[in-house]
Design a protein around this motif. Structure first.
Motif, mmCIF file in Angstrom:
data_model
loop_
_atom_site.group_PDB
_atom_site.id
_atom_site.type_symbol
_atom_site.label_atom_id
_atom_site.label_comp_id
_atom_site.label_asym_id
_atom_site.label_seq_id
_atom_site.Cartn_x
_atom_site.Cartn_y
_atom_site.Cartn_z
ATOM 1 N N MET A 145 1.746 33.804 -37.684
ATOM 2 C CA MET A 145 1.523 32.814 -38.736
ATOM 3 C C MET A 145 0.176 33.121 -39.381
ATOM 4 N N SER A 146 0.160 33.209 -40.697
ATOM 5 C CA SER A 146 -1.084 33.530 -41.400
ATOM 6 C C SER A 146 -2.038 32.336 -41.361
ATOM 7 N N THR A 147 -3.277 32.585 -41.724
ATOM 8 C CA THR A 147 -4.302 31.536 -41.703
ATOM 9 C C THR A 147 -3.938 30.395 -42.639
ATOM 10 N N GLY A 148 -3.489 30.729 -43.863
ATOM 11 C CA GLY A 148 -3.104 29.694 -44.824
ATOM 12 C C GLY A 148 -1.939 28.867 -44.327
ATOM 13 N N THR A 149 -0.952 29.550 -43.730
ATOM 14 C CA THR A 149 0.204 28.847 -43.185
ATOM 15 C C THR A 149 -0.224 27.962 -42.027
ATOM 16 N N ARG A 150 -1.096 28.478 -41.171
ATOM 17 C CA ARG A 150 -1.559 27.707 -40.016
ATOM 18 C C ARG A 150 -2.305 26.453 -40.471
ATOM 19 N N GLU A 151 -3.166 26.604 -41.479
ATOM 20 C CA GLU A 151 -3.924 25.450 -41.990
ATOM 21 C C GLU A 151 -2.990 24.384 -42.550
ATOM 22 N N GLN A 152 -1.998 24.808 -43.342
ATOM 23 C CA GLN A 152 -1.062 23.851 -43.930
ATOM 24 C C GLN A 152 -0.163 23.230 -42.852
ATOM 25 N N HIS A 153 0.166 24.009 -41.838
ATOM 26 C CA HIS A 153 0.964 23.499 -40.716
ATOM 27 C C HIS A 153 0.177 22.412 -39.986
ATOM 28 N N GLU A 154 -1.115 22.643 -39.771
ATOM 29 C CA GLU A 154 -1.970 21.645 -39.115
ATOM 30 C C GLU A 154 -2.129 20.401 -39.989
ATOM 31 N N ARG A 155 -2.268 20.604 -41.296
ATOM 32 C CA ARG A 155 -2.393 19.467 -42.221
ATOM 33 C C ARG A 155 -1.118 18.626 -42.196
ATOM 34 N N LEU A 156 0.038 19.304 -42.195
ATOM 35 C CA LEU A 156 1.308 18.585 -42.127
ATOM 36 C C LEU A 156 1.423 17.840 -40.806
ATOM 37 N N GLY A 157 0.981 18.461 -39.722
ATOM 38 C CA GLY A 157 0.984 17.797 -38.422
ATOM 39 C C GLY A 157 0.122 16.549 -38.424
ATOM 40 N N ALA A 158 -1.011 16.614 -39.111
ATOM 41 C CA ALA A 158 -1.893 15.446 -39.199
ATOM 42 C C ALA A 158 -1.210 14.325 -39.982
ATOM 43 N N GLU A 159 -0.509 14.672 -41.057
ATOM 44 C CA GLU A 159 0.203 13.651 -41.833
ATOM 45 C C GLU A 159 1.360 13.053 -41.033
ATOM 46 N N LEU A 160 2.049 13.894 -40.261
ATOM 47 C CA LEU A 160 3.166 13.418 -39.441
ATOM 48 C C LEU A 160 2.691 12.668 -38.198
ATOM 49 N N ARG A 161 1.423 12.906 -37.852
ATOM 50 C CA ARG A 161 0.844 12.375 -36.621
ATOM 51 C C ARG A 161 1.610 12.865 -35.394
ATOM 52 N N ASP A 162 2.109 14.076 -35.523
ATOM 53 C CA ASP A 162 2.853 14.738 -34.454
ATOM 54 C C ASP A 162 3.004 16.205 -34.848
ATOM 55 N N GLN A 163 3.434 17.018 -33.928
ATOM 56 C CA GLN A 163 3.655 18.423 -34.245
ATOM 57 C C GLN A 163 4.899 18.552 -35.117
ATOM 58 N N PRO A 164 4.807 19.310 -36.215
ATOM 59 C CA PRO A 164 6.004 19.549 -37.027
ATOM 60 C C PRO A 164 7.034 20.347 -36.221
ATOM 61 N N PRO A 165 8.302 20.218 -36.569
ATOM 62 C CA PRO A 165 9.324 21.015 -35.881
ATOM 63 C C PRO A 165 9.030 22.512 -36.003
ATOM 64 N N GLU A 166 9.462 23.276 -35.030
ATOM 65 C CA GLU A 166 9.200 24.723 -35.027
ATOM 66 C C GLU A 166 9.760 25.399 -36.269
ATOM 67 N N SER A 167 10.878 24.901 -36.765
ATOM 68 C CA SER A 167 11.502 25.521 -37.935
ATOM 69 C C SER A 167 10.609 25.453 -39.175
#
Length: 75
Positions: free
Chosen positions: A1-23
């Motif tokens: 996972m690239s840095t940009g993807t990782r950052e956006q994945h973490e941001r989405l996780g923060a909005e969801l207040r949980d880990q996003p699905p692996e997909s």
């Protein structure tokens, strides 16, 4: 996972207040950002709606008691 993807994945996780699905790891950073933005806007819209509803409900309280009731409810 690239840095940009990782950052956006973490941001989405923060909005969801949980880990996003692996997909979600298969999504592009722009798609992840769009999802996080949509969730943020929805959360803000809900909060505004709740505040508006609370203010409307306070209209049912006699005028002299509104100040103390507001302070009790919305510390």
């Amino acid at each position: 996972m690239s840095t940009g993807t990782r950052e956006q994945h973490e941001r989405l996780g923060a909005e969801l207040r949980d880990q996003p699905p692996e997909s979600f790891g298969q999504l592009a950073p722009q798609q992840l950002a769009a999802l996080a933005d949509a969730l943020e806007r929805q959360r803000e819209s809900r909060a505004a709606g709740l505040n508006e509803a609370a203010e409307e409900a306070l209209k049912l309280v006699p005028a002299l008691a509104r100040g103390p009731v507001r302070r009790i409810l919305f510390r």
